[in-house]
Each structure stands twice: as structure tokens, then as C-alpha cells.
Write a protein that holds these residues in place. Structure first.
Motif, PDB file in Angstrom:
ATOM      1  N   GLU A 114      69.726  63.593  57.771  1.00 51.79           N
ATOM      2  CA  GLU A 114      70.313  63.935  59.071  1.00 51.79           C
ATOM      3  C   GLU A 114      71.103  62.781  59.684  1.00 51.79           C
ATOM      4  OE1 GLU A 114      67.147  65.187  61.580  1.00 51.79           O
ATOM      5  OE2 GLU A 114      66.608  66.883  60.305  1.00 51.79           O
ATOM      6  N   ILE A 115      70.896  61.566  59.200  1.00 48.16           N
ATOM      7  CA  ILE A 115      71.566  60.389  59.762  1.00 48.16           C
ATOM      8  C   ILE A 115      73.042  60.431  59.371  1.00 48.16           C
ATOM      9  CG2 ILE A 115      71.638  57.869  59.796  1.00 48.16           C
ATOM     10  CD1 ILE A 115      68.657  57.921  59.109  1.00 48.16           C
ATOM     11  N   PRO A 116      73.954  60.323  60.354  1.00 45.69           N
ATOM     12  CA  PRO A 116      75.391  60.353  60.024  1.00 45.69           C
ATOM     13  C   PRO A 116      75.814  59.109  59.255  1.00 45.69           C
ATOM     14  CG  PRO A 116      75.065  59.959  62.370  1.00 45.69           C
ATOM     15  CD  PRO A 116      73.713  60.225  61.787  1.00 45.69           C
ATOM     16  N   GLU A 117      77.009  59.196  58.699  1.00 48.82           N
ATOM     17  CA  GLU A 117      77.558  58.096  57.892  1.00 48.82           C
ATOM     18  C   GLU A 117      77.703  56.821  58.724  1.00 48.82           C
ATOM     19  OE1 GLU A 117      78.906  56.516  54.339  1.00 48.82           O
ATOM     20  OE2 GLU A 117      78.226  58.557  54.656  1.00 48.82           O
ATOM     21  N   THR A 118      78.176  56.953  59.964  1.00 48.64           N
ATOM     22  CA  THR A 118      78.315  55.806  60.860  1.00 48.64           C
ATOM     23  C   THR A 118      77.645  56.128  62.190  1.00 48.64           C
ATOM     24  OG1 THR A 118      80.458  56.616  61.617  1.00 48.64           O
ATOM     25  CG2 THR A 118      80.477  54.988  59.839  1.00 48.64           C
ATOM     26  N   ILE A 119      77.034  55.098  62.785  1.00 40.40           N
ATOM     27  CA  ILE A 119      76.351  55.261  64.067  1.00 40.40           C
ATOM     28  C   ILE A 119      76.815  54.166  65.014  1.00 40.40           C
ATOM     29  CG2 ILE A 119      74.306  56.362  63.091  1.00 40.40           C
ATOM     30  CD1 ILE A 119      72.912  53.640  63.291  1.00 40.40           C
ATOM     31  N   SER A 120      76.576  54.341  66.292  1.00 40.97           N
ATOM     32  CA  SER A 120      76.965  53.316  67.265  1.00 40.97           C
ATOM     33  C   SER A 120      75.901  52.227  67.313  1.00 40.97           C
ATOM     34  CB  SER A 120      77.148  53.931  68.644  1.00 40.97           C
ATOM     35  OG  SER A 120      75.910  54.365  69.149  1.00 40.97           O
ATOM     36  N   PHE A 121      76.310  51.049  67.734  1.00 34.66           N
ATOM     37  CA  PHE A 121      75.379  49.930  67.861  1.00 34.66           C
ATOM     38  C   PHE A 121      74.347  50.209  68.943  1.00 34.66           C
ATOM     39  CE2 PHE A 121      78.911  47.612  65.821  1.00 34.66           C
ATOM     40  CZ  PHE A 121      78.205  47.006  64.791  1.00 34.66           C
ATOM     41  N   GLU A 122      74.750  50.954  69.981  1.00 38.72           N
ATOM     42  CA  GLU A 122      73.818  51.276  71.057  1.00 38.72           C
ATOM     43  C   GLU A 122      72.675  52.136  70.540  1.00 38.72           C
ATOM     44  OE1 GLU A 122      77.150  51.629  71.387  1.00 38.72           O
ATOM     45  OE2 GLU A 122      77.554  49.999  72.795  1.00 38.72           O
ATOM     46  N   MET A 123      72.989  53.091  69.676  1.00 36.33           N
ATOM     47  CA  MET A 123      71.952  53.953  69.108  1.00 36.33           C
ATOM     48  C   MET A 123      70.990  53.126  68.256  1.00 36.33           C
ATOM     49  SD  MET A 123      72.292  57.153  66.435  1.00 36.33           S
ATOM     50  CE  MET A 123      73.464  58.030  67.406  1.00 36.33           C
ATOM     51  N   LEU A 124      71.541  52.206  67.475  1.00 35.74           N
ATOM     52  CA  LEU A 124      70.712  51.363  66.623  1.00 35.74           C
ATOM     53  C   LEU A 124      69.841  50.430  67.459  1.00 35.74           C
ATOM     54  CD1 LEU A 124      70.024  50.622  63.721  1.00 35.74           C
ATOM     55  CD2 LEU A 124      71.862  48.959  63.789  1.00 35.74           C
ATOM     56  N   ASP A 125      70.404  49.845  68.516  1.00 37.74           N
ATOM     57  CA  ASP A 125      69.623  48.963  69.385  1.00 37.74           C
ATOM     58  C   ASP A 125      68.499  49.720  70.072  1.00 37.74           C
ATOM     59  OD1 ASP A 125      70.998  46.685  68.782  1.00 37.74           O
ATOM     60  OD2 ASP A 125      72.355  46.813  70.498  1.00 37.74           O
ATOM     61  N   ALA A 126      68.784  50.945  70.527  1.00 41.32           N
ATOM     62  CA  ALA A 126      67.748  51.748  71.185  1.00 41.32           C
ATOM     63  C   ALA A 126      66.625  52.068  70.211  1.00 41.32           C
ATOM     64  CB  ALA A 126      68.353  53.030  71.739  1.00 41.32           C
ATOM     65  N   ALA A 127      66.975  52.383  68.962  1.00 41.53           N
ATOM     66  CA  ALA A 127      65.955  52.686  67.953  1.00 41.53           C
ATOM     67  C   ALA A 127      65.126  51.440  67.637  1.00 41.53           C
ATOM     68  CB  ALA A 127      66.619  53.222  66.684  1.00 41.53           C
ATOM     69  N   LYS A 128      65.781  50.289  67.519  1.00 42.00           N
ATOM     70  CA  LYS A 128      65.053  49.044  67.240  1.00 42.00           C
ATOM     71  C   LYS A 128      64.101  48.701  68.380  1.00 42.00           C
ATOM     72  CE  LYS A 128      68.308  46.706  64.160  1.00 42.00           C
ATOM     73  NZ  LYS A 128      69.219  45.564  63.999  1.00 42.00           N
ATOM     74  N   ASN A 129      64.544  48.890  69.615  1.00 47.75           N
ATOM     75  CA  ASN A 129      63.681  48.604  70.752  1.00 47.75           C
ATOM     76  C   ASN A 129      62.472  49.531  70.775  1.00 47.75           C
ATOM     77  OD1 ASN A 129      65.258  46.508  71.693  1.00 47.75           O
ATOM     78  ND2 ASN A 129      66.477  47.825  72.999  1.00 47.75           N
ATOM     79  N   LYS A 130      62.683  50.797  70.433  1.00 44.08           N
ATOM     80  CA  LYS A 130      61.573  51.748  70.424  1.00 44.08           C
ATOM     81  C   LYS A 130      60.549  51.373  69.347  1.00 44.08           C
ATOM     82  CE  LYS A 130      62.150  56.129  71.696  1.00 44.08           C
ATOM     83  NZ  LYS A 130      62.536  57.564  71.629  1.00 44.08           N
ATOM     84  N   VAL A 131      61.026  50.994  68.165  1.00 43.42           N
ATOM     85  CA  VAL A 131      60.122  50.571  67.089  1.00 43.42           C
ATOM     86  C   VAL A 131      59.416  49.276  67.466  1.00 43.42           C
ATOM     87  CG1 VAL A 131      60.055  49.764  64.701  1.00 43.42           C
ATOM     88  CG2 VAL A 131      61.361  51.794  65.278  1.00 43.42           C
ATOM     89  N   ARG A 132      60.137  48.360  68.122  1.00 47.04           N
ATOM     90  CA  ARG A 132      59.542  47.096  68.559  1.00 47.04           C
ATOM     91  C   ARG A 132      58.381  47.346  69.528  1.00 47.04           C
ATOM     92  NH1 ARG A 132      64.252  44.674  70.332  1.00 47.04           N
ATOM     93  NH2 ARG A 132      64.800  44.192  68.210  1.00 47.04           N
ATOM     94  N   VAL A 133      58.561  48.298  70.436  1.00 47.63           N
ATOM     95  CA  VAL A 133      57.502  48.631  71.390  1.00 47.63           C
ATOM     96  C   VAL A 133      56.314  49.263  70.662  1.00 47.63           C
ATOM     97  CG1 VAL A 133      56.941  50.148  73.321  1.00 47.63           C
ATOM     98  CG2 VAL A 133      59.032  48.821  73.373  1.00 47.63           C
ATOM     99  N   LYS A 134      56.589  50.152  69.710  1.00 43.42           N
ATOM    100  CA  LYS A 134      55.502  50.786  68.952  1.00 43.42           C
ATOM    101  C   LYS A 134      54.694  49.746  68.172  1.00 43.42           C
ATOM    102  CE  LYS A 134      57.455  55.403  68.356  1.00 43.42           C
ATOM    103  NZ  LYS A 134      57.902  56.419  67.390  1.00 43.42           N
ATOM    104  N   VAL A 135      55.395  48.780  67.565  1.00 39.76           N
ATOM    105  CA  VAL A 135      54.709  47.728  66.804  1.00 39.76           C
ATOM    106  C   VAL A 135      53.867  46.864  67.741  1.00 39.76           C
ATOM    107  CG1 VAL A 135      55.092  45.619  65.463  1.00 39.76           C
ATOM    108  CG2 VAL A 135      56.323  47.696  64.887  1.00 39.76           C
ATOM    109  N   SER A 136      54.380  46.567  68.920  1.00 39.53           N
ATOM    110  CA  SER A 136      53.595  45.738  69.846  1.00 39.53           C
ATOM    111  C   SER A 136      52.353  46.488  70.320  1.00 39.53           C
ATOM    112  CB  SER A 136      54.448  45.300  71.031  1.00 39.53           C
ATOM    113  OG  SER A 136      54.808  46.413  71.825  1.00 39.53           O
ATOM    114  N   TYR A 137      52.473  47.809  70.563  1.00 43.26           N
ATOM    115  CA  TYR A 137      51.289  48.593  70.924  1.00 43.26           C
ATOM    116  C   TYR A 137      50.270  48.602  69.784  1.00 43.26           C
ATOM    117  CZ  TYR A 137      53.495  50.512  75.119  1.00 43.26           C
ATOM    118  OH  TYR A 137      54.079  50.683  76.339  1.00 43.26           O
ATOM    119  N   LEU A 138      50.747  48.713  68.554  1.00 45.20           N
ATOM    120  CA  LEU A 138      49.853  48.680  67.390  1.00 45.20           C
ATOM    121  C   LEU A 138      49.146  47.337  67.298  1.00 45.20           C
ATOM    122  CD1 LEU A 138      48.866  50.024  64.727  1.00 45.20           C
ATOM    123  CD2 LEU A 138      50.818  48.908  63.626  1.00 45.20           C
ATOM    124  N   MET A 139      49.858  46.246  67.524  1.00 42.49           N
ATOM    125  CA  MET A 139      49.241  44.917  67.463  1.00 42.49           C
ATOM    126  C   MET A 139      48.205  44.736  68.573  1.00 42.49           C
ATOM    127  SD  MET A 139      52.555  42.635  66.433  1.00 42.49           S
ATOM    128  CE  MET A 139      51.695  41.095  66.439  1.00 42.49           C
TER     129      MET A 139
END
Length: 156
Positions: free
Chosen positions: A83-108
Motif C-alpha cells: 500500500e505504500i506509494p512509490e514516493t512519500i513526503s518527508f512530513e509523512m515520514l517524520d510523523a511516522a518516525k515520531n509515532k514509532v519513537r513514542v511507542k518504543v519509549s512507552y515499551l522501554m
């Protein structure tokens, strides 16, 4: 007013009042053709040519790597890698990284709390077995003294 700064502010205010009443064509000409910088007029700089992989509102696009695709899936942005398109915006990637970063911190945080609870339980079990760090250290030092004495006796 007396000072240059006051005179400049007054002139700026007068110009703003004039500009509000001016026609839209004059306003467009002033804003687009000439840039005012500290009282000097400069020619506008030519904008760089738009690359082929840009949205209509000039957001640069990025081709995600495999790792970034996994991040997009883990963040919940997409369900499958297909489902991931060929190209994505940097904002979308940053938002996804921040969400994963928060999930990892909650796990820790959860793992740290679980580790603390496990250590408290183990400590209480050790107290019931009559074990303490002081007692273990004294036994270890006594054993090392006996071994040193045994080696000294063999050497003589």
C-alpha cells in the motif's frame, strides 16, 4: 519624532495605510517584482526549477527505503508494504518516525517497571533464604583467604 527610527516608523505606517487603500494590481507589483530590504530594492531571485517528483504545492518527495517502509507500517500509517506509494513526503515520514519513537519509549518504560518489580520480588526471596550482599562478600573473602593459605602451604 526627532530620530531617524521614529521618522522611519512614521513613514512605514503611512506607506501601510496607503498600501491598504491601493489597488490590488499595485500591491501585487510591489510584492512580487521588488523586495525591500533595509530601504534598498533588489531584483527578485529566480526560483530553482521544480524537480519531477514534487507535489503541486512544491513539497519534495522521498523514495522510502525498506527500513522506512517498516517504520510506516509499524506506525499504523499503512497496513501492508504494497500500500505504500512509490514516493512519500518527508512530513509523512517524520510523523511516522515520531509515532514509532513514542511507542518504543512507552515499551522501554514498561520494561523498566517490570524489571524493577522482578528485582523487588527476587530480593524478598533472597531475604527469606537469609542471603544478603554482606554475608556473600564475607563468605567469598573467607574462601579466598583459605585458598591463598592452601597455596602458601604447598609452596613451603
Amino acid at each position: 519624532m526627532g530620530s531617524w527610527r521614529g521618522l522611519r516608523l512614521a513613514a512605514g505606517n503611512c506607506f501601510q495605510l496607503y498600501e491598504r487603500n491601493a489597488s490590488s494590481a499595485i500591491r501585487f507589483t510591489r510584492n512580487s517584482e521588488l523586495k525591500g530590504f533595509n530601504g534598498f530594492c533588489t531584483k527578485p531571485q529566480e526560483s530553482p526549477k521544480a524537480t519531477t517528483n514534487m507535489y503541486s504545492h512544491r513539497v519534495p518527495l522521498h523514495k522510502p527505503t525498506d527500513w522506512e517502509k517498516k517504520i510506516l507500517i509499524w506506525s499504523g500509517r499503512f497496513k501492508k508494504a504494497d500500500e505504500i506509494p512509490e514516493t512519500i513526503s518527508f512530513e509523512m515520514l517524520d510523523a511516522a518516525k515520531n509515532k514509532v519513537r513514542v511507542k518504543v519509549s512507552y515499551l522501554m518504560i514498561a520494561l523498566t517497571v517490570a524489571g524493577c518489580i522482578a528485582m523487588v520480588i527476587e530480593g524478598k526471596k533472597a531475604v527469606k533464604r537469609n542471603e544478603s550482599l554482606t554475608r556473600l562478600n564475607l563468605e567469598k573473602k573467607a574462601r579466598l583467604r583459605e585458598e591463598a593459605a592452601a597455596i602458601k602451604d604447598k609452596a613451603e
